[in-house]
Write a protein that holds these residues in place. Structure first.
Motif, PDB file in Angstrom:
ATOM      1  N   ALA A 272      17.020  -1.436 -23.145  1.00  0.00           N
ATOM      2  CA  ALA A 272      15.918  -1.396 -22.182  1.00  0.00           C
ATOM      3  C   ALA A 272      16.199  -2.312 -20.995  1.00  0.00           C
ATOM      4  O   ALA A 272      15.907  -1.966 -19.838  1.00  0.00           O
ATOM      5  CB  ALA A 272      14.612  -1.799 -22.864  1.00  0.00           C
ATOM      6  N   ASP A 273      16.797  -3.490 -21.286  1.00  0.00           N
ATOM      7  CA  ASP A 273      17.107  -4.415 -20.197  1.00  0.00           C
ATOM      8  C   ASP A 273      18.112  -3.827 -19.223  1.00  0.00           C
ATOM      9  O   ASP A 273      17.952  -3.916 -17.997  1.00  0.00           O
ATOM     10  CB  ASP A 273      17.662  -5.728 -20.761  1.00  0.00           C
ATOM     11  N   GLU A 274      19.175  -3.229 -19.759  1.00  0.00           N
ATOM     12  CA  GLU A 274      20.208  -2.672 -18.893  1.00  0.00           C
ATOM     13  C   GLU A 274      19.703  -1.451 -18.132  1.00  0.00           C
ATOM     14  O   GLU A 274      20.062  -1.226 -16.980  1.00  0.00           O
ATOM     15  CB  GLU A 274      21.447  -2.306 -19.705  1.00  0.00           C
ATOM     16  N   GLU A 275      18.866  -0.654 -18.780  1.00  0.00           N
ATOM     17  CA  GLU A 275      18.299   0.503 -18.093  1.00  0.00           C
ATOM     18  C   GLU A 275      17.386   0.058 -16.960  1.00  0.00           C
ATOM     19  O   GLU A 275      17.385   0.649 -15.873  1.00  0.00           O
ATOM     20  CB  GLU A 275      17.535   1.384 -19.078  1.00  0.00           C
ATOM     21  N   GLY A 276      16.599  -0.995 -17.200  1.00  0.00           N
ATOM     22  CA  GLY A 276      15.748  -1.528 -16.141  1.00  0.00           C
ATOM     23  C   GLY A 276      16.568  -2.035 -14.968  1.00  0.00           C
ATOM     24  O   GLY A 276      16.201  -1.838 -13.808  1.00  0.00           O
ATOM     25  N   ARG A 277      17.693  -2.672 -15.268  1.00  0.00           N
ATOM     26  CA  ARG A 277      18.565  -3.171 -14.208  1.00  0.00           C
ATOM     27  C   ARG A 277      19.156  -2.006 -13.394  1.00  0.00           C
ATOM     28  O   ARG A 277      19.216  -2.055 -12.169  1.00  0.00           O
ATOM     29  CB  ARG A 277      19.684  -4.025 -14.828  1.00  0.00           C
ATOM     30  N   ALA A 278      19.567  -0.962 -14.105  1.00  0.00           N
ATOM     31  CA  ALA A 278      20.130   0.204 -13.423  1.00  0.00           C
ATOM     32  C   ALA A 278      19.100   0.863 -12.508  1.00  0.00           C
ATOM     33  O   ALA A 278      19.409   1.255 -11.370  1.00  0.00           O
ATOM     34  CB  ALA A 278      20.655   1.208 -14.441  1.00  0.00           C
ATOM     35  N   LEU A 279      17.880   1.005 -13.002  1.00  0.00           N
ATOM     36  CA  LEU A 279      16.832   1.608 -12.192  1.00  0.00           C
ATOM     37  C   LEU A 279      16.582   0.809 -10.927  1.00  0.00           C
ATOM     38  O   LEU A 279      16.395   1.369  -9.838  1.00  0.00           O
ATOM     39  CB  LEU A 279      15.537   1.715 -13.012  1.00  0.00           C
ATOM     40  N   ARG A 280      16.564  -0.504 -11.063  1.00  0.00           N
ATOM     41  CA  ARG A 280      16.327  -1.346  -9.895  1.00  0.00           C
ATOM     42  C   ARG A 280      17.444  -1.178  -8.879  1.00  0.00           C
ATOM     43  O   ARG A 280      17.195  -1.055  -7.675  1.00  0.00           O
ATOM     44  CB  ARG A 280      16.193  -2.814 -10.303  1.00  0.00           C
TER      45      ARG A 280
ATOM     46  N   GLU B  54       9.920  -5.453  -7.206  1.00  0.00           N
ATOM     47  CA  GLU B  54       9.873  -6.910  -7.329  1.00  0.00           C
ATOM     48  C   GLU B  54       9.865  -7.372  -8.780  1.00  0.00           C
ATOM     49  O   GLU B  54       9.765  -8.560  -9.061  1.00  0.00           O
ATOM     50  CB  GLU B  54       8.619  -7.453  -6.618  1.00  0.00           C
ATOM     51  N   GLU B  55       9.942  -6.416  -9.714  1.00  0.00           N
ATOM     52  CA  GLU B  55       9.970  -6.797 -11.133  1.00  0.00           C
ATOM     53  C   GLU B  55      11.126  -7.759 -11.397  1.00  0.00           C
ATOM     54  O   GLU B  55      12.197  -7.630 -10.810  1.00  0.00           O
ATOM     55  CB  GLU B  55      10.143  -5.543 -12.008  1.00  0.00           C
ATOM     56  N   PRO B  56      10.934  -8.735 -12.287  1.00  0.00           N
ATOM     57  CA  PRO B  56      12.008  -9.678 -12.620  1.00  0.00           C
ATOM     58  C   PRO B  56      13.203  -8.939 -13.210  1.00  0.00           C
ATOM     59  O   PRO B  56      13.053  -7.870 -13.811  1.00  0.00           O
ATOM     60  CB  PRO B  56      11.363 -10.591 -13.671  1.00  0.00           C
ATOM     61  N   PRO B  57      14.421  -9.447 -13.030  1.00  0.00           N
ATOM     62  CA  PRO B  57      15.611  -8.827 -13.623  1.00  0.00           C
ATOM     63  C   PRO B  57      15.430  -8.612 -15.122  1.00  0.00           C
ATOM     64  O   PRO B  57      14.844  -9.437 -15.814  1.00  0.00           O
ATOM     65  CB  PRO B  57      16.716  -9.840 -13.329  1.00  0.00           C
ATOM     66  N   GLY B  58      15.911  -7.490 -15.604  1.00  0.00           N
ATOM     67  CA  GLY B  58      15.816  -7.192 -17.027  1.00  0.00           C
ATOM     68  C   GLY B  58      14.596  -6.400 -17.399  1.00  0.00           C
ATOM     69  O   GLY B  58      14.470  -5.949 -18.527  1.00  0.00           O
ATOM     70  N   GLU B  59      13.663  -6.208 -16.436  1.00  0.00           N
ATOM     71  CA  GLU B  59      12.474  -5.425 -16.714  1.00  0.00           C
ATOM     72  C   GLU B  59      12.491  -4.158 -15.870  1.00  0.00           C
ATOM     73  O   GLU B  59      12.954  -4.160 -14.734  1.00  0.00           O
ATOM     74  CB  GLU B  59      11.206  -6.234 -16.407  1.00  0.00           C
ATOM     75  N   SER B  60      11.987  -3.081 -16.424  1.00  0.00           N
ATOM     76  CA  SER B  60      12.031  -1.808 -15.727  1.00  0.00           C
ATOM     77  C   SER B  60      11.082  -1.800 -14.538  1.00  0.00           C
ATOM     78  O   SER B  60       9.988  -2.351 -14.593  1.00  0.00           O
ATOM     79  CB  SER B  60      11.659  -0.658 -16.669  1.00  0.00           C
ATOM     80  N   VAL B  61      11.531  -1.171 -13.456  1.00  0.00           N
ATOM     81  CA  VAL B  61      10.661  -1.027 -12.295  1.00  0.00           C
ATOM     82  C   VAL B  61       9.776   0.195 -12.444  1.00  0.00           C
ATOM     83  O   VAL B  61       8.874   0.415 -11.646  1.00  0.00           O
ATOM     84  CB  VAL B  61      11.481  -0.899 -10.994  1.00  0.00           C
ATOM     85  N   MET B  62      10.036   1.013 -13.459  1.00  0.00           N
ATOM     86  CA  MET B  62       9.268   2.222 -13.679  1.00  0.00           C
ATOM     87  C   MET B  62       8.225   1.983 -14.767  1.00  0.00           C
ATOM     88  O   MET B  62       8.374   1.101 -15.612  1.00  0.00           O
ATOM     89  CB  MET B  62      10.187   3.373 -14.104  1.00  0.00           C
ATOM     90  N   ILE B  63       7.166   2.792 -14.764  1.00  0.00           N
ATOM     91  CA  ILE B  63       6.181   2.684 -15.827  1.00  0.00           C
ATOM     92  C   ILE B  63       6.829   3.081 -17.143  1.00  0.00           C
ATOM     93  O   ILE B  63       7.821   3.806 -17.181  1.00  0.00           O
ATOM     94  CB  ILE B  63       4.958   3.579 -15.544  1.00  0.00           C
ATOM     95  N   ASP B  64       6.285   2.598 -18.228  1.00  0.00           N
ATOM     96  CA  ASP B  64       6.910   2.799 -19.536  1.00  0.00           C
ATOM     97  C   ASP B  64       7.080   4.259 -19.906  1.00  0.00           C
ATOM     98  O   ASP B  64       8.035   4.634 -20.576  1.00  0.00           O
ATOM     99  CB  ASP B  64       6.089   2.082 -20.627  1.00  0.00           C
ATOM    100  N   ASN B  65       6.161   5.106 -19.476  1.00  0.00           N
ATOM    101  CA  ASN B  65       6.217   6.508 -19.902  1.00  0.00           C
ATOM    102  C   ASN B  65       6.743   7.437 -18.812  1.00  0.00           C
ATOM    103  O   ASN B  65       6.414   8.610 -18.763  1.00  0.00           O
ATOM    104  CB  ASN B  65       4.835   6.991 -20.353  1.00  0.00           C
ATOM    105  N   TYR B  66       7.569   6.898 -17.893  1.00  0.00           N
ATOM    106  CA  TYR B  66       8.035   7.737 -16.793  1.00  0.00           C
ATOM    107  C   TYR B  66       8.844   8.917 -17.302  1.00  0.00           C
ATOM    108  O   TYR B  66       8.882   9.974 -16.682  1.00  0.00           O
ATOM    109  CB  TYR B  66       8.847   6.930 -15.781  1.00  0.00           C
ATOM    110  N   GLY B  67       9.496   8.782 -18.452  1.00  0.00           N
ATOM    111  CA  GLY B  67      10.284   9.885 -18.992  1.00  0.00           C
ATOM    112  C   GLY B  67       9.425  11.084 -19.300  1.00  0.00           C
ATOM    113  O   GLY B  67       9.851  12.236 -19.182  1.00  0.00           O
TER     114      GLY B  67
END
Length: 379
Positions: free
Chosen positions: A152-160, A72-85
């Motif tokens: 970061a925005d595009e990566e968050g979108r891809a993850l979603r 449910e995160e807003p578009p442009g924000e990652s759905v994963m925690i910051d340190n998931y890598g």
């Protein structure tokens, strides 16, 4: 109508999913895990085990790898925690587990899967939509035309996009599997029970070929109409299953699968296949079979009297609770050769049906249960 004949025909399209250039390590792992999850869902659904599919999104949430609002995160924000890598090892382990689930589904189990099935078509469409969404990700290039890492925005979108697609595929398979089970339950409920015309107990219901777990409290034993009731048929039935492997922990694509420890179910199935039907109080529990055998007079006086075709019972912990059961194939001096289900296959990391040998003097070998020798053996 043409049916699926190969694994690649069924799930190959998932491998063709587009992956943006220069993704972070974490995004790559999640996309690969998503592919494994979707393929496992398709294969398990096609083989009739859709209820056993992995739920990657739920697993990520349980491991606290999703951010607070998750999908449910807003578009442009990652759905994963910051340190998931930094926790990619967890995702890698899960990916391997899901891959095993898919690989353990044998090709023969899905060769009659109907490609026109609405669920399968919707899954293909959903993966196609995901492919289009991933292609829409803005991929920057430098002055020389080389790709730059995703923002970061595009990566968050891809993850979603990826996780929403995995969630949708999971829900589609779950819904279809539940519907199939409900329909099957309705069919079972509409079938009549056969009444014995020869039993000494008037009106005793005989199990039908489609019967599930025995729910009766009384144990009975008799020759069934499906086999000739010979030791040779018991051994033929058991030998015919050697090499059957689990496709997931305690799950096997066979009639004796009970979605739990299935050694007792296997032994009972072998006897039934050969023509011996014993109405155990619970065919899936070794302890029940052992107790019922005493009441039915089917226990051998000692393990030294075990014969081919008998069931053999084990107590691994020597605590009086029976843990395992198999079929006696042969006896040579103190060595008993068995055929067992839900046991480790020698030389492999898988469980399944395998031939084993045991010393009858071992403290873990408790006793033997002989097949009934008459048409009416009542508790």
């Amino acid at each position: 109508m043409r049916v699926v004949t190969t694994r690649d025909e069924l799930i190959g399209f998932v491998d063709k999913l587009y992956v943006p250039q220069i993704p972070s390590g974490g995004l790559s792992y999640v996309i690969e895990a998503a592919q494994k999850a979707m393929k496992a869902s398709i294969l398990l659904f096609a083989s009739g085990h859709g209820s056993e599919q992995p739920d990657l999104v739920a697993w990520l949430d349980q491991r606290k790898l999703l951010s607070d609002d998750g999908l449910e995160e807003p578009p442009g924000e990652s759905v994963m925690i910051d340190n998931y890598g930094a926790r990619k090892d967890e995702v890698s382990t899960k990916k391997k587990e899901m891959d095993r689930q898919g690989q353990n589904v044998k090709d023969a189990t899905f060769r009659t899967f109907d490609l026109t099935n609405g669920t399968y078509t919707s899954i293909k469409d959903r993966v196609g939509e995901l492919d289009s969404n991933l292609r829409s990700i803005n991929q920057r290039k430098d002055d020389r035309g080389a790709y730059l890492p995703l923002t970061a925005d595009e990566e968050g979108r891809a993850l979603r996009y990826v996780l929403q697609a995995v969630d949708d595929v999971h829900d589609a398979v779950e819904g279809a599997s539940n519907q199939i089970q409900n329909q099957a339950g309705g069919i079972d409920a509409s079938r009549p029970s056969y009444q014995s015309q020869t039993s000494d107990t008037p009106g005793r219901t005989l199990s039908t070929p489609w019967s599930g777990k025995n729910s009766g409290t009384a144990s009975t034993a008799s020759l069934d109409e499906t086999g000739d009731g010979t030791v040779q048929e018991i051994l033929a039935a058991a030998r015919g299953e050697i090499g059957v492997e689990e496709y997931a922990d305690n799950h096997v694509n066979a009639e004796y699968d009970n979605k739990s420890e299935w050694c007792a179910s296997f032994a009972d199935w072998v006897w039934k296949k050969a023509g011996y039907k014993v109405h155990w109080s619970n065919k899936d529990r070794v302890q029940n079979i052992w107790n019922d055998a005493q009441a039915l007079g089917l226990r051998r006086p000692s393990i030294s009297q075990a014969q081919p075709g008998d069931m053999i019972v084990f107590d691994w912990d020597n605590d009086g609770v029976m843990d395992h059961i198999g079929i006696v194939e042969s006896v040579n001096g103190n060595t008993i050769t068995t055929i067992e289900g839900n046991t480790n296959i020698p030389g492999q990391s898988l469980n399944g049906v395998a031939r084993k040998t045991h010393n009858m003097n071992s403290s873990t070998v408790v006793g033997a249960v002989r097949p009934p020798d008459s048409e009416n053996v009542a508790a």
